[in-house]
Design a protein around this motif. Structure first.
Motif, mmCIF file in Angstrom:
data_model
loop_
_atom_site.group_PDB
_atom_site.id
_atom_site.type_symbol
_atom_site.label_atom_id
_atom_site.label_comp_id
_atom_site.label_asym_id
_atom_site.label_seq_id
_atom_site.Cartn_x
_atom_site.Cartn_y
_atom_site.Cartn_z
ATOM 1 N N UNK A 107 -7.433 6.768 1.864
ATOM 2 C CA UNK A 107 -6.231 7.456 1.411
ATOM 3 C C UNK A 107 -6.494 8.955 1.257
ATOM 4 N N UNK A 108 -7.557 9.280 0.575
ATOM 5 C CA UNK A 108 -7.877 10.681 0.279
ATOM 6 C C UNK A 108 -8.126 11.498 1.548
ATOM 7 N N UNK A 109 -8.914 10.932 2.452
ATOM 8 C CA UNK A 109 -9.383 11.687 3.604
ATOM 9 C C UNK A 109 -8.387 11.718 4.764
ATOM 10 N N UNK A 110 -7.625 10.639 4.950
ATOM 11 C CA UNK A 110 -6.839 10.528 6.176
ATOM 12 C C UNK A 110 -5.347 10.270 5.978
ATOM 13 N N UNK A 111 -5.000 9.398 5.042
ATOM 14 C CA UNK A 111 -3.607 8.951 4.948
ATOM 15 C C UNK A 111 -2.752 9.869 4.095
ATOM 16 N N UNK A 112 -3.219 10.189 2.890
ATOM 17 C CA UNK A 112 -2.395 10.948 1.965
ATOM 18 C C UNK A 112 -2.072 12.363 2.462
ATOM 19 N N UNK A 113 -2.990 13.069 3.108
ATOM 20 C CA UNK A 113 -2.615 14.392 3.644
ATOM 21 C C UNK A 113 -1.434 14.315 4.612
ATOM 22 N N UNK A 114 -1.336 13.239 5.399
ATOM 23 C CA UNK A 114 -0.221 13.082 6.336
ATOM 24 C C UNK A 114 1.078 12.802 5.589
ATOM 25 N N UNK A 129 0.106 4.200 9.372
ATOM 26 C CA UNK A 129 0.237 3.822 7.966
ATOM 27 C C UNK A 129 1.069 4.857 7.216
ATOM 28 N N UNK A 130 0.753 6.126 7.410
ATOM 29 C CA UNK A 130 1.489 7.185 6.709
ATOM 30 C C UNK A 130 2.943 7.240 7.173
ATOM 31 N N UNK A 131 3.178 7.102 8.464
ATOM 32 C CA UNK A 131 4.544 7.113 8.988
ATOM 33 C C UNK A 131 5.366 5.975 8.407
ATOM 34 N N UNK A 132 4.760 4.796 8.333
ATOM 35 C CA UNK A 132 5.430 3.629 7.771
ATOM 36 C C UNK A 132 5.738 3.826 6.294
ATOM 37 N N UNK A 133 4.782 4.363 5.557
ATOM 38 C CA UNK A 133 4.971 4.583 4.119
ATOM 39 C C UNK A 133 6.086 5.603 3.869
ATOM 40 N N UNK A 134 6.113 6.658 4.648
ATOM 41 C CA UNK A 134 7.145 7.697 4.493
ATOM 42 C C UNK A 134 8.535 7.131 4.781
ATOM 43 N N UNK A 135 8.628 6.367 5.866
ATOM 44 C CA UNK A 135 9.921 5.797 6.252
ATOM 45 C C UNK A 135 10.453 4.854 5.175
ATOM 46 N N UNK A 153 6.201 16.740 0.307
ATOM 47 C CA UNK A 153 5.333 17.652 -0.454
ATOM 48 C C UNK A 153 5.434 17.502 -1.971
ATOM 49 N N UNK A 154 6.496 16.868 -2.467
ATOM 50 C CA UNK A 154 6.639 16.682 -3.911
ATOM 51 C C UNK A 154 6.145 15.316 -4.380
ATOM 52 N N UNK A 155 5.796 14.463 -3.440
ATOM 53 C CA UNK A 155 5.369 13.104 -3.808
ATOM 54 C C UNK A 155 3.972 13.115 -4.425
ATOM 55 N N UNK A 156 3.726 12.122 -5.253
ATOM 56 C CA UNK A 156 2.416 11.947 -5.878
ATOM 57 C C UNK A 156 1.894 10.553 -5.580
ATOM 58 N N UNK A 157 0.585 10.429 -5.554
ATOM 59 C CA UNK A 157 -0.084 9.127 -5.436
ATOM 60 C C UNK A 157 -0.860 8.883 -6.717
ATOM 61 N N UNK A 158 -0.470 7.851 -7.455
ATOM 62 C CA UNK A 158 -1.132 7.497 -8.707
ATOM 63 C C UNK A 158 -2.082 6.337 -8.446
ATOM 64 N N UNK A 159 -3.373 6.574 -8.682
ATOM 65 C CA UNK A 159 -4.398 5.574 -8.388
ATOM 66 C C UNK A 159 -4.943 4.994 -9.687
ATOM 67 N N UNK A 181 -12.254 12.793 -7.372
ATOM 68 C CA UNK A 181 -11.255 12.965 -6.318
ATOM 69 C C UNK A 181 -9.904 13.419 -6.875
ATOM 70 N N UNK A 182 -9.744 13.368 -8.179
ATOM 71 C CA UNK A 182 -8.488 13.747 -8.828
ATOM 72 C C UNK A 182 -8.121 15.192 -8.470
ATOM 73 N N UNK A 183 -6.911 15.380 -7.923
ATOM 74 C CA UNK A 183 -6.499 16.719 -7.503
ATOM 75 C C UNK A 183 -4.982 16.864 -7.648
ATOM 76 N N UNK A 184 -4.508 17.381 -8.780
ATOM 77 C CA UNK A 184 -3.064 17.511 -9.003
ATOM 78 C C UNK A 184 -2.362 18.362 -7.943
ATOM 79 N N UNK A 185 -3.021 19.396 -7.421
ATOM 80 C CA UNK A 185 -2.387 20.246 -6.416
ATOM 81 C C UNK A 185 -2.051 19.465 -5.149
ATOM 82 N N UNK A 186 -2.849 18.442 -4.863
ATOM 83 C CA UNK A 186 -2.603 17.597 -3.693
ATOM 84 C C UNK A 186 -1.730 16.390 -4.040
ATOM 85 N N UNK A 187 -1.371 16.248 -5.315
ATOM 86 C CA UNK A 187 -0.606 15.082 -5.741
ATOM 87 C C UNK A 187 -1.431 13.812 -5.722
#
Length: 413
Positions: free
Chosen positions: A222-229, A330-336, A235-241, A253-259
């Motif tokens: 998620x951190x390296x490949x999926x969430x950046x996409x 995965x990212x495209x599916x999640x966004x849709x 851009x306003x979405x957040x991922x809570x782990x 890995x916690x980074x509020x600027x990246x959500x």
């Protein structure tokens, strides 16, 4: 019936799906009026379930120690359930020696040799590893686990896909296996109607015990490949782990600027899941059924997962969520799904139906108790029919016995 459960760990229902599945099995035994004792060599954690409050006895036992012989001679259980194959290796021969008429039941939780083989395949390819070759599957790990299955009178399997693998690839007799998935109370329809709506929810969620390798790998992916996409489009979405036992490498890995928000332990997993719009479970390897996906069904939170995550959850035409096996898809599916209210509501309703169709406590508890009663009535013939198991107990059992006795003797010095 007098039941002894030999636990690999003390059940932690708020930490892992294995914890609340174990509690469901214990409750199924107690509902029959059976006496249940849970014994484990593991240290007790602060998150463990209160077993005495459920009418279950607790006993601390030791590895490689004859004190277990004295304990089981007094207890004289009619049924002994081993929590994962390592406990069968450690204590199975002692049970057979001192309580030969007791049913020996193995609960695999998941087929760990399959999980390990997929892990190795993922390390080599970096991709989702659903199918693995015999070079990885037929490992020493698999030989130990399948041997424990063959030595046992019956093994509980959480996934039909794993039953198919054992019977077709490892040639295990189906008479030695029993399908026992998550056993959950039926959903209250009035409560599901009061769940937060699509419009009332926001953000994404990912959850899982950090000590479980597939979950940690999912966080990294998620951190390296999926969430950046995802953030490029939302851009306003957040991922809570969330997850029990987050190590420093995870909290770093916690980074509020990246959500990308690493929350750690959740006091109530269902509460945080009900607030999320989408549950992400990008599992590149693993086995068994995924508790996070079953929880999401109950919470009315649609999930996006991989073919590994969806395996065994339902028939392919009834799994209520898209499946994607690479980061871009995965990212495209999640966004849709995050944006599409009608599709989201359709997935939610299909999830409610799947939850009650596949995971009802009473149906699976009744089936298990019936199977155990039939086995108890015909145990002698059942064991005669399992010659391979008898052969393994004759040879392999002795090696584990003598190794344990050697370790015990060495510890006395």
């Amino acid at each position: 019936m007098n039941v002894l459960v030999v636990g690999y760990v003390w059940p932690e229902p708020a930490s892992s799906a294995a914890g609340y599945r174990m509690l469901a099995l214990l409750d199924a035994f107690r509902d029959q009026g059976w006496t249940v004792t849970f014994a484990s060599p593991a240290e007790k954690s602060i998150h463990r379930a209160n077993l005495p409050a459920r009418g279950i006895n607790e006993v601390n036992i030791a590895l490689n120690c004859s004190s277990f012989d004295d304990f089981i001679r007094v207890l004289q259980p009619d049924l002994v359930m081993f929590d994962r194959f390592m406990m069968e290796e450690q204590f199975g021969w002692r049970v057979e020696k001192h309580c030969p008429e007791a049913i020996r039941l193995l609960d695999t939780e998941d087929l760990s040799c399959l999980r390990h083989a997929r892990h190795q395949a993922c390390k080599h390819s970096g991709e989702v590893s659903l199918t693995v070759g015999p070079d990885l599957l037929f490992s020493d790990h698999a030989k130990r686990e399948v041997a424990a299955i063959l030595r046992s009178d019956l093994t509980l399997m959480i996934s039909r896909a794993e039953i198919e693998l054992l019977t077709s690839t490892f040639k295990v007799d189906p008479a030695l296996l029993h399908y026992s998935p998550f056993m959950l109370p039926p959903l209250n329809r009035k409560e599901t109607e009061q769940l937060p709506t699509f419009e009332q929810r926001e953000h994404f969620l990912a959850i899982g015990n950090f000590r479980h390798a597939p979950n940690w790998d999912a966080v990294l992916w998620l951190k390296q490949s999926i969430w950046p996409l995802v953030r490029q489009q939302l851009p306003q979405a957040e991922l809570h782990i969330y997850g029990a036992y987050p190590p420093p490498k995870a909290t770093a890995l916690h980074n509020p600027k990246q959500g990308f928000l690493v929350k750690g332990w959740a006091e109530d997993a269902h509460e945080v899941m009900r607030k999320a719009r989408i549950n992400l479970a990008p599992l590149r390897f693993g086995a068994g059924l995924k508790g996070k996906l079953v929880d999401a069904l109950a919470c009315g939170t649609p999930s996006v997962t991989t073919s590994v995550g969806a395996e065994g959850m339902a028939d392919t035409d009834t799994w209520p969520a898209p499946v994607a096996d690479d980061a871009e898809a995965f990212s495209t599916t999640a966004i849709a799904l995050y944006r599409d209210s009608p599709q989201w509501r359709a997935c939610q309703q299909q999830g409610f139906e799947l939850h009650d169709r596949h995971f009802q406590f009473q149906r699976h508890a009744d089936a298990l108790i019936s199977r155990l009663n039939l086995l108890r009535a015909d145990l002698e013939q059942h064991r005669l029919d399992n010659f391979t198991g008898a052969m393994l107990r004759h040879h392999t059992l002795k090696s584990t016995q003598y190794m344990a006795q050697w370790i015990e003797a060495k510890q006395r010095k």
